[in-house]
Every structure is written in structure tokens, then in C-alpha cells.
Scaffold this motif. Structure first.
Motif, PDB file in Angstrom:
ATOM      1  N   LEU A 196      19.747  11.719  12.696  1.00 39.41           N
ATOM      2  CA  LEU A 196      20.486  12.367  13.842  1.00 39.41           C
ATOM      3  C   LEU A 196      21.773  12.802  13.457  1.00 39.41           C
ATOM      4  CD1 LEU A 196      20.827  13.433  16.650  1.00 39.41           C
ATOM      5  CD2 LEU A 196      21.538  11.022  17.273  1.00 39.41           C
ATOM      6  N   LYS A 197      22.812  11.935  12.653  1.00 34.17           N
ATOM      7  CA  LYS A 197      23.894  12.236  12.055  1.00 34.17           C
ATOM      8  C   LYS A 197      24.112  13.428  11.091  1.00 34.17           C
ATOM      9  CE  LYS A 197      26.519   8.499  11.078  1.00 34.17           C
ATOM     10  NZ  LYS A 197      27.037   7.350  10.400  1.00 34.17           N
ATOM     11  N   LEU A 253      31.178  11.378  14.560  1.00 36.35           N
ATOM     12  CA  LEU A 253      29.962  10.931  14.299  1.00 36.35           C
ATOM     13  C   LEU A 253      29.607   9.687  13.727  1.00 36.35           C
ATOM     14  CD1 LEU A 253      28.609  14.343  12.105  1.00 36.35           C
ATOM     15  CD2 LEU A 253      28.126  13.935  14.456  1.00 36.35           C
ATOM     16  N   ASP A 254      30.812   9.010  13.462  1.00 35.19           N
ATOM     17  CA  ASP A 254      30.881   7.748  12.911  1.00 35.19           C
ATOM     18  C   ASP A 254      30.086   6.758  13.869  1.00 35.19           C
ATOM     19  OD1 ASP A 254      32.498   8.864  10.794  1.00 35.19           O
ATOM     20  OD2 ASP A 254      34.159   8.321  11.876  1.00 35.19           O
ATOM     21  N   ILE A 262      21.705  15.878  11.039  1.00 33.62           N
ATOM     22  CA  ILE A 262      21.261  17.043  11.864  1.00 33.62           C
ATOM     23  C   ILE A 262      22.588  17.438  12.621  1.00 33.62           C
ATOM     24  CG2 ILE A 262      20.065  18.013  13.865  1.00 33.62           C
ATOM     25  CD1 ILE A 262      17.760  16.313  12.942  1.00 33.62           C
ATOM     26  N   LEU A 263      23.318  16.638  13.239  1.00 32.23           N
ATOM     27  CA  LEU A 263      24.583  16.842  13.766  1.00 32.23           C
ATOM     28  C   LEU A 263      25.674  17.396  12.851  1.00 32.23           C
ATOM     29  CD1 LEU A 263      24.462  14.096  16.590  1.00 32.23           C
ATOM     30  CD2 LEU A 263      24.156  16.327  16.845  1.00 32.23           C
ATOM     31  N   SER A 264      25.702  17.075  11.770  1.00 28.77           N
ATOM     32  CA  SER A 264      26.721  17.439  10.759  1.00 28.77           C
ATOM     33  C   SER A 264      26.612  19.038  10.260  1.00 28.77           C
ATOM     34  CB  SER A 264      26.649  16.548   9.557  1.00 28.77           C
ATOM     35  OG  SER A 264      25.534  16.826   8.836  1.00 28.77           O
ATOM     36  N   LYS A 265      25.467  19.476  10.640  1.00 25.78           N
ATOM     37  CA  LYS A 265      25.193  20.845  10.078  1.00 25.78           C
ATOM     38  C   LYS A 265      25.591  21.894  10.907  1.00 25.78           C
ATOM     39  CE  LYS A 265      23.658  19.323   6.411  1.00 25.78           C
ATOM     40  NZ  LYS A 265      24.590  19.247   5.337  1.00 25.78           N
TER      41      LYS A 265
END
Length: 86
Positions: A80-81, A72-73, A83-86
Motif C-alpha cells: 500500500l505504501k 506515508l510513514d 502504491i500511494l507513493s506513486k
């Protein structure tokens, strides 16, 4: 081992077999016990930790399935970061 056990025949390369045999001897355990311990330890450190109390195999299979497989970095969009981290 605790609980049920499953027996499996596995193929191990000779170089791996010899290395594991040496390590087992150094620990003073049988090769079989050493390999079983390695597998048990590895299974505890899996990618998909199972929340306590969840035992349904279908639910366990789904845990972490939607996690992104990319880092994700490099993503600059904070929404977006998130949402994708969940």
C-alpha cells in the motif's frame, strides 16, 4: 518579469504592508518589485513541479492530483505504501 504579466489588485493587511516595505527598503528595491520577486520565487517552489516540456494547462492541473495528502510513514503495509507513493 519575463513573458506575459497579469495585473491584480490585492488587499494587504497594514502590518504586512509595513513589514514588506521595510524589507524592500533594506534590499534597496521598490515594494512592488520586492513583492513580485517574492511571488516569482514562491511559484518556483510549488508543490506540483511541472516536468520539462509540459505546457498543456489541463495536464499541468492533473500533475500530483492523486498524491496522498496523509503521511506515508505510519502505514505498515509495504504494498500500500508503494502504491500511494506513486
Amino acid at each position: 518579469m519575463q513573458g506575459e504579466a497579469t495585473r491584480k489588485l490585492i488587499d494587504i493587511k497594514m502590518s504586512v504592508f509595513e513589514a514588506l516595505s521595510r524589507k524592500a527598503r533594506l534590499k534597496g528595491v521598490s515594494l512592488k518589485r520586492y513583492i513580485e520577486d517574492l511571488l516569482e520565487e514562491d511559484s518556483r517552489h510549488g508543490d506540483n513541479p511541472v516536468p520539462e516540456g509540459v505546457s498543456d494547462e489541463k495536464i499541468i492541473y492533473l500533475i500530483g492530483i492523486a498524491k496522498p495528502s496523509v503521511p506515508l510513514d505510519p502505514i505498515e503495509d509495504e504494498r500500500l505504501k508503494y502504491i500511494l507513493s506513486k
